[in-house]
Design an enzyme around this catalytic site. Structure first.
Site, mmCIF file in Angstrom:
data_model
loop_
_atom_site.group_PDB
_atom_site.id
_atom_site.type_symbol
_atom_site.label_atom_id
_atom_site.label_comp_id
_atom_site.label_asym_id
_atom_site.label_seq_id
_atom_site.Cartn_x
_atom_site.Cartn_y
_atom_site.Cartn_z
ATOM 1 N N HIS A 258 49.017 -0.194 24.569
ATOM 2 C CA HIS A 258 49.412 0.995 23.627
ATOM 3 C C HIS A 258 48.376 2.127 24.169
ATOM 4 O O HIS A 258 48.133 2.882 23.208
ATOM 5 C CB HIS A 258 49.276 0.384 22.288
ATOM 6 C CG HIS A 258 50.113 -0.630 21.882
ATOM 7 N ND1 HIS A 258 51.441 -0.234 21.197
ATOM 8 C CD2 HIS A 258 49.960 -2.009 21.658
ATOM 9 C CE1 HIS A 258 51.995 -1.527 20.975
ATOM 10 N NE2 HIS A 258 51.213 -2.317 21.128
ATOM 11 N N LYS B 177 17.490 5.690 37.983
ATOM 12 C CA LYS B 177 16.192 5.518 36.706
ATOM 13 C C LYS B 177 14.956 6.433 37.283
ATOM 14 O O LYS B 177 14.449 6.979 36.383
ATOM 15 C CB LYS B 177 15.897 3.908 36.964
ATOM 16 C CG LYS B 177 16.840 2.929 36.755
ATOM 17 C CD LYS B 177 16.293 1.616 36.911
ATOM 18 C CE LYS B 177 17.329 0.805 36.736
ATOM 19 N NZ LYS B 177 16.938 -0.826 36.942
ATOM 20 N N GLU C 246 28.805 -4.150 40.314
ATOM 21 C CA GLU C 246 27.430 -3.937 40.771
ATOM 22 C C GLU C 246 27.139 -5.144 41.942
ATOM 23 O O GLU C 246 26.190 -4.867 42.777
ATOM 24 C CB GLU C 246 26.369 -4.549 39.616
ATOM 25 C CG GLU C 246 25.066 -4.211 39.801
ATOM 26 C CD GLU C 246 24.119 -4.331 38.498
ATOM 27 O OE1 GLU C 246 23.681 -5.360 38.401
ATOM 28 O OE2 GLU C 246 23.779 -3.434 37.769
HETATM 29 O O1 F6P Z 1 19.747 -1.552 36.215
HETATM 30 C C1 F6P Z 1 20.446 -2.782 36.678
HETATM 31 C C2 F6P Z 1 19.982 -3.837 36.141
HETATM 32 O O2 F6P Z 1 18.913 -4.423 37.095
HETATM 33 C C3 F6P Z 1 21.121 -5.171 36.034
HETATM 34 O O3 F6P Z 1 21.129 -5.771 37.624
HETATM 35 C C4 F6P Z 1 20.352 -5.939 35.197
HETATM 36 O O4 F6P Z 1 21.183 -6.928 34.777
HETATM 37 C C5 F6P Z 1 19.985 -5.058 34.108
HETATM 38 O O5 F6P Z 1 19.423 -4.213 35.017
HETATM 39 C C6 F6P Z 1 18.733 -5.587 33.333
HETATM 40 O O6 F6P Z 1 17.858 -6.107 33.883
HETATM 41 P P1 F6P Z 1 16.577 -6.973 33.158
HETATM 42 O O7 F6P Z 1 17.162 -8.259 32.771
HETATM 43 O O8 F6P Z 1 15.594 -7.013 34.506
HETATM 44 O O9 F6P Z 1 16.049 -5.955 32.190
#
Ligand code: F6P
Length: 536
Positions: free
Chosen positions: A378, A500, A347
């Site tokens: 394995h 998203k 990421e």
């Molecule tokens: O969608 C990725 C992300 O933003 C990550 O970088 C982050 O760790 C995760 O989602 C959770 O985000 P949040 O802590 O804001 O719920």
């Protein structure tokens, strides 16, 4: 990656680099020389396909990419995350209280608030809606709000203080609710506390799990105010959103925009760690990470563990064209370490434009995956030994184990298993490096082992809170160092946003309220959605 003076010599060296077998033949002492150590971690990189000239040129590459100035900016809390115009100051979270600057004092304040909450829950002062003490805690979070706490809690369970051991700490991250469904089926609503862990407090995965829990609790008690007070703690950088969700101020723990999600386990996001293991264990974890920060800040480049991890990674990816990297802890306690690193590395550095937004003409982060090493033997080691892909590996190993189990009847057997595990770890890096030249070779083609797969071994004296803190921090700094060399921003993650948005667009289609938008879809997605509707 700047087209600096070091490039031609690195390219020339890569083209003529002899196999590992030959490198050891011409320089037999490399096994004792090609190592770096700091903060209790020894990195043996002698089985990497490098020689002294390559190492010098890699150090030059780091210097010419402005690494030292960027490292100073990172550690000073400057806005190194340029696309979001903020600092990435996770190192401030582990500065010991008596060394914190005024700008860092908020850290100790929140840590103490967290410790007070932990004390109340562990001592049974914090009670559920019917007055019973809390027996179970469920962390609702995803990504950085899940993977770090899960990995550390699992990894250090043997180090838990008695009060932490008495609590059952669980994790639910998946958006489909399946982990939660399984847990709610077994848990008692009167004695279960939920942590809503979300930096943004907008992540739909976490909030939908939290909403489901809210309904579950409401089906057992109709006093919502009581439920919110007794069964939820929020951890976030968005105080207003926690309040809007209904969490009372006393049930909110904070951290700051300058803590990246995947670098946040050191903040109040570490609450499940402190609950499960104890507040003092959490402090030791921070101390170990701080020791690595100091090593990273002060050690010369070629003796600097995180810098060496970074340079070897760049060498493998950009000069030897090795695009896959396996993380192989030989320790069942580090079961979740590979998935933690998958987020940390991919990421952060899975990027294809530089800090100026220009497309890159070189590779960045390799595909990184892993598993407990002995189990992976394995499963996928076949590919490492005889497949067609070049893969670099990190072996992670603790020298000492089971010292505290001398009173157990089967202690001797456990010690023997530990030795067997070490033998397997050393055997694998040896066979990967030297192939069947390591033993008498059999000429049958399918029994041949070509070797020449590079690896590093990270050796800890023992796995404990300090050494795990240092190990995690080493990889964090590796990621940063590589990002500087590659000229990319490791602290944003724009690549996760579009999916998203598209999911939100598709949702109405699946519940039949968006038939009109189906016309705009590609035929594959439309047909799949239709099939799903027909089967539901
Ligand atoms: O969608 C990725 C992300 O933003 C990550 O970088 C982050 O760790 C995760 O989602 C959770 O985000 P949040 O802590 O804001 O719920």
């Amino acid at each position: 990656m700047k087209d600096c003076q070091a490039m031609p010599s690195l390219q020339r060296k890569a083209a003529g680099m002899p196999p590992l077998r030959e490198l050891f033949d011409t320089h037999p002492a490399r096994g004792t020389i090609f190592r770096a150590s700091g903060a209790g971690i020894t990195l043996d990189y002698s089985k990497q396909r490098v020689d002294a000239e390559v190492l010098q040129a890699l150090a030059q590459l780091a210097e010419q990419s402005g690494f030292e100035a960027e490292r100073a900016r990172l550690l000073a809390g400057e806005a190194v995350n340029k696309t979001e115009n903020r600092a990435a100051w996770h190192t401030a979270l582990r500065v010991p209280a008596d060394q914190q600057t005024a700008a860092q004092s908020c850290v100790e304040e929140q840590l103490q608030r967290m410790e007070a909450l932990v004390g109340k829950v562990q001592a049974g002062v914090w009670r559920g809606f019917s007055g019973k003490r809390i027996t179970d805690v469920v962390n609702l979070g995803v990504g950085g709000s899940d993977l770090g706490p899960l990995m550390v809690t699992h990894g250090l369970r043997e180090h838990a203080e008695p009060a932490g051991r008495a609590l059952n700490v669980h994790f639910a991250s998946t958006i489909d609710g399946s982990q939660l469904f399984d847990l709610l089926d077994r848990l008692n609503p009167e004695t279960t506390l939920f942590i809503i862990s979300s930096k943004s407090f907008t992540t739909i995965d976490t909030l939908s799990n939290a909403d489901t829990v809210r309904s579950w609790l409401a089906s057992h008690c109709n006093d919502e105010t009581l439920l919110l007070r007794c069964h939820f703690i929020g951890v976030s950088a968005a105080q207003d959103k926690m309040t809007a969700w209904g969490l009372p101020a006393e049930n909110q723990l904070y951290f700051w925009e300058w803590v990246g999600g995947r670098f946040s386990l050191w903040s109040t996001i570490g609450l499940p760690i402190a609950l499960a293991l104890g507040a003092s264990v959490f402090r030791q974890l921070l101390a170990g990470a701080h020791a690595m920060d100091e090593h990273f800040r002060t050690a010369p480049l070629l003796q600097n563990v995180p810098v060496m991890l970074a340079l070897l990674g760049v060498w493998n990816v950009n000069f030897l064209d090795i695009r896959a990297h396996a993380i192989l802890p030989y320790d069942g306690r580090l079961k979740y370490f590979p998935s933690y690193l998958e987020q940390l590395e991919m990421e952060s550095n899975g990027k294809s434009v530089n800090q100026a937004g220009e497309p890159l003409d070189y590779a960045t982060c390799p595909v990184l995956w892993g598993e407990i090493g002995a189990n992976a033997q394995h499963a996928f080691y076949q590919l490492l030994h005889q497949g067609t892909q070049a893969v670099a590996s990190d072996f992670i190993l603790a020298a000492c184990r089971y010292e505290a189990t001398a009173h157990i009847a089967y202690h001797e057997q456990l010690l023997a298993q530990h030795q067997l595990n070490i033998a397997n770890c050393l055997a694998q890096s040896r066979v990967l490096a030297f192939g069947d030249a390591a033993v008498a070779a059999d000429d049958t083609p399918w029994r041949r082992y070509p070797g020449n797969q590079p690896s590093s071994t990270l050796l800890l004296e023992r796995l404990d809170p300090r050494s795990l803190g240092a190990l995690i921090a080493a990889y964090e700094h590796k990621v940063f160092t590589q990002a500087v060399i590659w000229g990319i921003n490791p602290f944003d993650q724009w690549g996760v946003e579009l999916g998203k948005q598209v999911a939100l667009q598709l949702q109405p289609l699946l519940n039949n309220s968006g038939a009109a938008s189906a016309a705009k879809l590609d035929t594959s997605t439309r047909a799949l959605a239709l099939s799903i509707q027909q089967q539901q």
